[in-house]
Design an enzyme around this catalytic site. Sequence first.
Site, PDB file in Angstrom:
ATOM      1  N   GLY A  12       0.769  -1.240   0.000  1.00 19.09           N
ATOM      2  CA  GLY A  12       0.000   0.000   0.000  1.00 19.09           C
ATOM      3  C   GLY A  12       0.798   1.287   0.000  1.00 19.09           C
ATOM      4  O   GLY A  12       0.326   2.304   0.490  1.00 19.09           O
ATOM      5  N   THR A  13       1.991   1.294  -0.558  1.00 11.95           N
ATOM      6  CA  THR A  13       2.743   2.567  -0.595  1.00 11.95           C
ATOM      7  C   THR A  13       2.067   3.565  -1.528  1.00 11.95           C
ATOM      8  O   THR A  13       2.116   4.765  -1.306  1.00 11.95           O
ATOM      9  CB  THR A  13       4.201   2.364  -1.043  1.00 11.95           C
ATOM     10  OG1 THR A  13       4.247   1.888  -2.384  1.00 11.95           O
ATOM     11  CG2 THR A  13       4.946   1.430  -0.097  1.00 11.95           C
ATOM     12  N   ASN A  14       1.399   3.076  -2.567  1.00 14.97           N
ATOM     13  CA  ASN A  14       0.647   4.007  -3.433  1.00 14.97           C
ATOM     14  C   ASN A  14      -0.561   4.561  -2.696  1.00 14.97           C
ATOM     15  O   ASN A  14      -0.890   5.740  -2.818  1.00 14.97           O
ATOM     16  CB  ASN A  14       0.220   3.295  -4.724  1.00 14.97           C
ATOM     17  CG  ASN A  14       1.319   3.332  -5.778  1.00 14.97           C
ATOM     18  OD1 ASN A  14       1.599   4.377  -6.336  1.00 14.97           O
ATOM     19  ND2 ASN A  14       1.955   2.208  -5.994  1.00 14.97           N
ATOM     20  N   HIS A 106       0.518   1.355 -13.258  1.00 11.60           N
ATOM     21  CA  HIS A 106       1.288   0.196 -13.717  1.00 11.60           C
ATOM     22  C   HIS A 106       2.769   0.582 -13.733  1.00 11.60           C
ATOM     23  O   HIS A 106       3.115   1.689 -14.208  1.00 11.60           O
ATOM     24  CB  HIS A 106       0.823  -0.241 -15.112  1.00 11.60           C
ATOM     25  CG  HIS A 106       1.557  -1.447 -15.621  1.00 11.60           C
ATOM     26  ND1 HIS A 106       1.277  -2.724 -15.161  1.00 11.60           N
ATOM     27  CD2 HIS A 106       2.589  -1.548 -16.492  1.00 11.60           C
ATOM     28  CE1 HIS A 106       2.113  -3.576 -15.770  1.00 11.60           C
ATOM     29  NE2 HIS A 106       2.905  -2.894 -16.588  1.00 11.60           N
TER      30      HIS A 106
HETATM   31  C1  GRF Z   1       3.260  -0.914  -7.567  1.00 15.19           C
HETATM   32  O1  GRF Z   1       4.530  -1.113  -8.118  1.00 15.19           O
HETATM   33  C2  GRF Z   1       2.260  -0.757  -8.670  1.00 15.19           C
HETATM   34  O2  GRF Z   1       2.790  -0.158  -9.827  1.00 15.19           O
HETATM   35  C3  GRF Z   1       1.885  -2.149  -8.975  1.00 15.19           C
HETATM   36  O3  GRF Z   1       1.866  -2.824  -7.723  1.00 15.19           O
HETATM   37  C4  GRF Z   1       2.760  -2.152  -6.850  1.00 15.19           C
HETATM   38  C5  GRF Z   1       1.975  -1.792  -5.608  1.00 15.19           C
HETATM   39  O4  GRF Z   1       2.786  -1.361  -4.643  1.00 15.19           O
HETATM   40  N1  GRF Z   1       0.598  -2.208  -9.633  1.00 15.19           N
HETATM   41  P1  GRF Z   1       2.129  -0.800  -3.283  1.00 15.19           P
HETATM   42  O5  GRF Z   1       1.251  -1.897  -2.721  1.00 15.19           O
HETATM   43  O6  GRF Z   1       1.327   0.423  -3.647  1.00 15.19           O
HETATM   44  O7  GRF Z   1       3.314  -0.480  -2.427  1.00 15.19           O
END
Ligand code: GRF
Length: 203
Positions: A12-14, A106
């Site tokens: 969940g870093t995004n 992505h």
């Molecule tokens: C990210 O690299 C995103 O591009 C891909 O999955 C990963 C998710 O990372 N779809 P996080 O869970 O948000 O850290």
Amino acid sequence: MFKIAVLISGGGTNLQSIIDAIESKQINCKIEMVIGSREDIYGFERAKKHNIDTFVVNKKTYGEKFSDKILELTKGKVNLIVLAGFLSILEGKILEEFNNKIINIHPSLIPSFCGPGMYGLKVHEAVIKSGVKFSGCTVHFVNSEVDGGAILLQEVVPVYFDDDSKTLQKRVLEKEHIILPKAIKLISENKIEFIDGKAKIIK
Ligand code: GRF
């Protein structure tokens, strides 16, 4: 208030980058809910720290009703669905009900290194194996084709000869955390137009 649902499958870093962008007032929206594809994902801890409602929709439990369950949770509740590292494919009615209202991040420059089976470290391994000198990340709208919807934002990073998938992933993730909140901001401010199947940012 512009409301979003964030769908996750991992750390969940995004998701965190969206939370931080809201807290710093970079974007004016509310994360109405976080939906995870299984129970034990760290991303839920991030959501709970900010009192965001969380739901688990596990493909194994819901089977072919998987996408419909997510539609049931989100329909009428949010303006945008954000796939932030969500590893399951949405299909059926939700794609119609949320047409041009689902985005995905992505970790490559679509249309390169994407499509079925291309996720996580596999993407970066393929990039390194190919010998390309640049990679990056893409925010795109979601349609019925895996990683096939209109591209909204991209950012480029260099690929170094000594990179491995982890060093490249780290460099790309830093850019992901910039363009995903930026994409949400543009959409929440109605600054996107669709022309001939392409997304145009209007000032
Ligand atoms: C990210 O690299 C995103 O591009 C891909 O999955 C990963 C998710 O990372 N779809 P996080 O869970 O948000 O850290």
